[in-house]
Write an enzyme that holds these catalytic residues in place. Structure first.
Site, PDB file in Angstrom:
ATOM      1  N   SER A 747       0.802  -1.226   0.000  1.00 46.29           N
ATOM      2  CA  SER A 747       0.000   0.000   0.000  1.00 46.29           C
ATOM      3  C   SER A 747       0.833   1.273   0.000  1.00 46.29           C
ATOM      4  O   SER A 747       0.283   2.364  -0.147  1.00 46.29           O
ATOM      5  CB  SER A 747      -0.932   0.003   1.219  1.00 46.29           C
ATOM      6  OG  SER A 747      -0.189   0.009   2.421  1.00 46.29           O
ATOM      7  N   LYS A 790      -6.845   3.669   8.317  1.00 45.81           N
ATOM      8  CA  LYS A 790      -5.898   4.610   7.711  1.00 45.81           C
ATOM      9  C   LYS A 790      -6.482   6.016   7.650  1.00 45.81           C
ATOM     10  O   LYS A 790      -5.787   7.011   7.936  1.00 45.81           O
ATOM     11  CB  LYS A 790      -5.514   4.121   6.313  1.00 45.81           C
ATOM     12  CG  LYS A 790      -4.704   2.832   6.303  1.00 45.81           C
ATOM     13  CD  LYS A 790      -4.426   2.361   4.884  1.00 45.81           C
ATOM     14  CE  LYS A 790      -3.607   1.081   4.884  1.00 45.81           C
ATOM     15  NZ  LYS A 790      -3.332   0.586   3.523  1.00 45.81           N
TER      16      LYS A 790
END
Length: 856
Positions: A747, A790
């Protein structure tokens, strides 16, 4: 002149205090020794002695509590029995002890206790067996018809028994061979009598008194045998046994167990316990296979001597089988409206978990025999996974039991130990059912992701049967060795991550993600639950302390950095402790000032600080006035109590030069922001990566530099020498701060591309932008996981814009509405869109057209 039957014992004897049984002269008794004084006697006197004299001890009945550890010597029975220690056997199970076999010699009376430590020693006076009567005529003149009457009853009793039994034949030989003056002691040891009656025989020093006390006992035994023969089935006469009639019990009886070698008595209390145990097993409604096993074990138990180690093991097994809830259940509370209110009151947020519980209740209303679901709550620590399991049990009206699996590395902890092993016991599942007492509790399998593995097996594999709805109705524990139905149990597992859970086990559970809390949710949880809990724990009231929302928000943002609320709870506890000190000091000063009097001719002066205002937690002088209530917690009070802030917003200060970007990472503790730093220098075209990176993350970095090199001319990216070959005579160093923390995953790809683009273009990345997403060699942005955690991390850090993969758009629905309103989301499908959103004014492509060459 003394005959050969006389005995002479030493004047000083060590004393063995017995709590079980009474030893009479001429009889043998086996007793267990485990008290400190008796253990010292065996170890220092019997085991180390080298002469016959050292094996002669005094056995004294002691009626005090054997488990008491009083240092003073308890009041002893004044008359005891001198005994010869025939055998000593030591054992360490279930605790260190000795089994002592002693034979009674004669009576003695304690005249003086000489010492008490390490074991008691007394000066004694011998009472019998000093000199036997020289002839039968002298014996008959002394006792007359009393001894003849006793002997007649003794012979009558033996004739009523079956002579084929070895114990009866031995008793008959004793009647013919032993002197008559010894028969009362021997027969009293054989027939069924209470300890109180044996003490009466022991205290009967004269022969006449001894015969008078023993004759009624023989008559009672004879009458009991006659009554039994009348009511007994004639077909059973071939299987005669020595039968002892239980004497009438008295409240003052001393409970005891007789271990005499010739004693054929069974302990009354043990017999009653076995009967009660048999009734409990029959009334437990256990399945037929389990009942057959229990009936078989009870038959073995009745035939087994109590001294065998297997006796205790079998009895423990039967007691466990009788205590298990084979058919006992609790009725579910199926009021959905009340359940919704209860869940909302206990926990804030957690909408997905509450929805799943309400769905279960709704289906349970429609179908009564619904099997319990297997749920797995996965989320960072401190978000309430364990406590919500307790709330679910409370909502359903079921019993709750927690099983901590962290660090368990033996499969026997789940499935139990086989009974052939020493110290065997059932597994935690069966033991938990015994504790709760019902067969449909809520079982919380805590920290299922932290199970270990060792030579003793894999506990995760043992859980496969437990957590499989198609198999757990026939769960077999190794200790029970019979099937138990677990289908009605509601199993809830908790974990911080699914990465360490075996796939087969994970497939059997319904995984529910429990994300971390936003700042607003933490603020609400603190004022709904945490502050009131801490006030109650520290004895404070809202009239004594006020924690405004501004102070709570400062604790959340500047003193904690977590996905849950555990650190926040600890910080609030520290504040309450500091306030408790001030409140206690204020009460002490008020109490002290009430007793102070000014000297004659002077007025008492009170020092009031200038400019006094509403009290805070700041320290005051010892003679200052008590703080005004309530004590207000403000910014200065937080600094005094908790110290300087632990976390500062450092995002904007670190993005002040090219080659720095902010990525977003997911950890088992929740989401975190992650800086990516890059620098270039003259070299040979090497790429250096630091920061404890995994293989996947290293590949993302190589992928990013390859994509930028292939698109350098498109974006006008050059190295220091102006070449579009970015690695021409140039080395690149990529670093991910927090180097002690291992990092991996795909990511960070978009953040690496943005960082390198900033480095080679010389432009700054927007200071309020964070990003996440996987990249491909063609410049596409692929979806990643952990979006909610996140985004919450970016919101905690004060960022305003988040770049996400376009295919993660559906994950935005899980983000709280207030967080979505505070942030701007950019959904990118390609790296072109990422670069345009990451830089002020966009990241334009090359606009100068190529020169056209005429072919004319």
């Amino acid at each position: 002149m003394a005959s050969s039957g006389s005995i002479q014992i030493p004047r000083r004897l060590p004393l063995l205090l017995t709590h079980e049984g009474v030893l009479l002269p001429g009889s043998t008794m086996r007793t267990s020794v485990d008290t400190p004084g008796n253990m010292e006697l065996v170890q220092n006197r019997l085991l180390r002695g080298t002469s016959l004299k050292s094996t002669i001890i005094g056995v004294v009945p002691n009626t005090s509590d054997p488990s008491s550890d009083r240092e003073e010597l308890p009041s002893l029975h004044r008359i005891g029995t001198a005994a010869l220690a025939v055998q000593v056997v030591g054992s360490n199970w279930p605790k260190p002890h000795y089994t002592l076999l002693v034979t009674g010699l004669c009576r003695f009376q304690i005249t003086e206790i000489l010492k008490e430590r390490p074991y008691p020693v007394a000066e004694v006076e011998q009472l019998d067996r000093l000199e036997q009567l020289s002839s039968k005529e002298e014996f008959k003149e002394a006792l007359g018809d009393l001894s003849e009457q006793f002997y007649k009853y003794a012979v009558q009793l033996v004739d009523m028994l079956d002579n084929s039994v070895p114990a009866v034949a031995k008793l008959k030989r004793l009647l013919n061979n032993l002197p008559k003056e010894l028969l009362p002691d021997v027969l009293t040891s054989i027939i069924r009598t209470t300890n109180e009656e044996k003490l009466q025989i022991l205290d009967a020093v004269s022969l006449e008194e001894r015969f008078k006390v023993t004759i009624p006992l023989l008559l009672r035994q004879i009458e009991g045998l006659k009554l039994l023969q009348k009511t007994r089935n004639p077909k059973q006469d071939d299987d005669k046994r020595i039968v002892a009639i239980r004497p009438p019990r008295k409240l003052g009886n001393i409970s005891s167990k007789s271990f005499s070698l010739e004693n054929t008595d069974d302990d009354d209390e043990d017999s009653d316990d076995i009967i009660i145990l048999e009734r409990k097993i029959k009334s437990s409604n256990m399945p037929e296979p389990a009942l057959k096993v229990c009936v078989k074990e009870i038959k073995r138990l009745k035939k087994m001597p109590q001294s065998m180690p297997e006796y205790a093991l079998t009895r423990n097994y039967l007691e466990l089988m009788s205590e298990l809830p084979w058919s006992k259940t609790t009725r579910d509370r199926l009021d959905i409206r009340a359940a919704r209110i209860l869940l909302d009151n206990d926990h804030y947020a957690m909408a997905k978990l509450k929805k799943r519980v309400l769905e279960y209740l709704a289906v349970r209303q429609l179908k009564n025999n619904l099997k319990g679901p297997i749920l797995c709550f996965v989320g960072p620590p401190g978000v309430g996974k364990t406590s919500v399991g307790r709330s679910i049990a409370k909502t359903l009206g079921r019993e709750f039991h927690r099983i901590a699996l962290g660090g368990v590395c033996d499969q026997s902890d789940i499935r139990g130990h086989r009974r052939t092993y020493v110290g065997s016991m059932p597994g935690r599942i069966i033991n938990g059912l015994k504790i709760v007492g019902v067969n449909n509790p809520v079982f919380l399998l805590d920290e299922v992701d932290k199970l270990g593995k060792s030579l003793q097996g894999d506990p995760a594999a043992a859980l496969l049967e437990v957590l499989d709805p198609e198999q757990n109705h026939n769960f077999t524990d190794h200790y029970l060795n019979v099937a138990f139905d677990l289908s009605q149990v509601l199993f809830i597992a908790t974990a911080n991550t699914t990465a360490t859970i075996p796939p087969a086990l994970l497939d059997r559970m319904e995984v529910l993600e429990v994300p971390g809390y936003s700042q607003e949710e933490k603020l609400e949880i603190a004022h709904r639950h945490l502050i009131s809990k801490q006030l109650a724990q520290h004895g404070l009231t809202p009239e004594q302390i006020q924690i405004p929302q501004e102070a709570t928000l400062e604790i959340i943002t500047r003193y904690t950095r977590e996905a849950g609320v555990r650190s926040l709870d600890r910080k609030l506890g520290a504040i309450c402790r500091a306030v408790a000190v001030k409140v206690a000091e204020g009460q002490h000063r008020e109490h002290k000032s009430e007793h102070l009097e000014a000297p004659e001719g002077e007025e008492r002066k009170e020092s009031v600080p200038e400019g006094s205002k509403s009290a805070t937690i700041n320290d005051t002088a010892d003679f200052a006035l008590p703080p005004e209530m309530p004590i207000l917690i403000d910014h200065h009070a937080l600094k005094d109590i908790l110290g300087p802030p632990m976390y500062e917003t450092e995002v904007f200060g670190r993005l002040n030069q090219p080659g720095v970007a902010i990525g977003l990472a997911w950890t088992p503790l929740g989401g975190e922001i992650m800086f990516v730093e890059a620098s270039r220098m003259d070299g040979e075209g090497q790429l250096t990566l630091t920061g404890q990176l995994g293989d996947v993350m290293k590949e993302s970095a190589h992928l990013a530099i390859s994509w930028l090199r292939s698109n350098a001319k498109k974006y006008q990216l050059t190295n220091a020498s102006g070449s579009f070959d970015l690695l021409d005579n140039t080395d690149i160093h990529l670093h991910f701060p927090a180097g002690a923390v291992t990092k991996d995953g795909p990511s960070a790809g978009v953040a690496i591309v943005t960082c390198l683009a900033s480095l080679f273009s010389g432009r700054l990345v927007c200071s309020d932008v964070a990003m996440t997403g996987e990249i491909t060699l063609r410049g596409l942005v692929l979806p990643v996981g952990g979006i909610k955690d996140k985004v919450l991390a970016a919101h905690r850090a004060g960022l305003k814009r988040v770049i996400l993969p376009k295919r993660n758009e559906t994950d935005l629905e899980e983000i709280p509405l207030n967080v979505r309103q505070d942030l701007e989301f950019v959904l990118a499908g390609s790296l072109d869109e990422v670069l345009n959103a990451a830089f002020d004014g966009g990241f334009s492509l090359k606009t100068t057209p190529d020169l056209l060459n005429s072919k004319l």
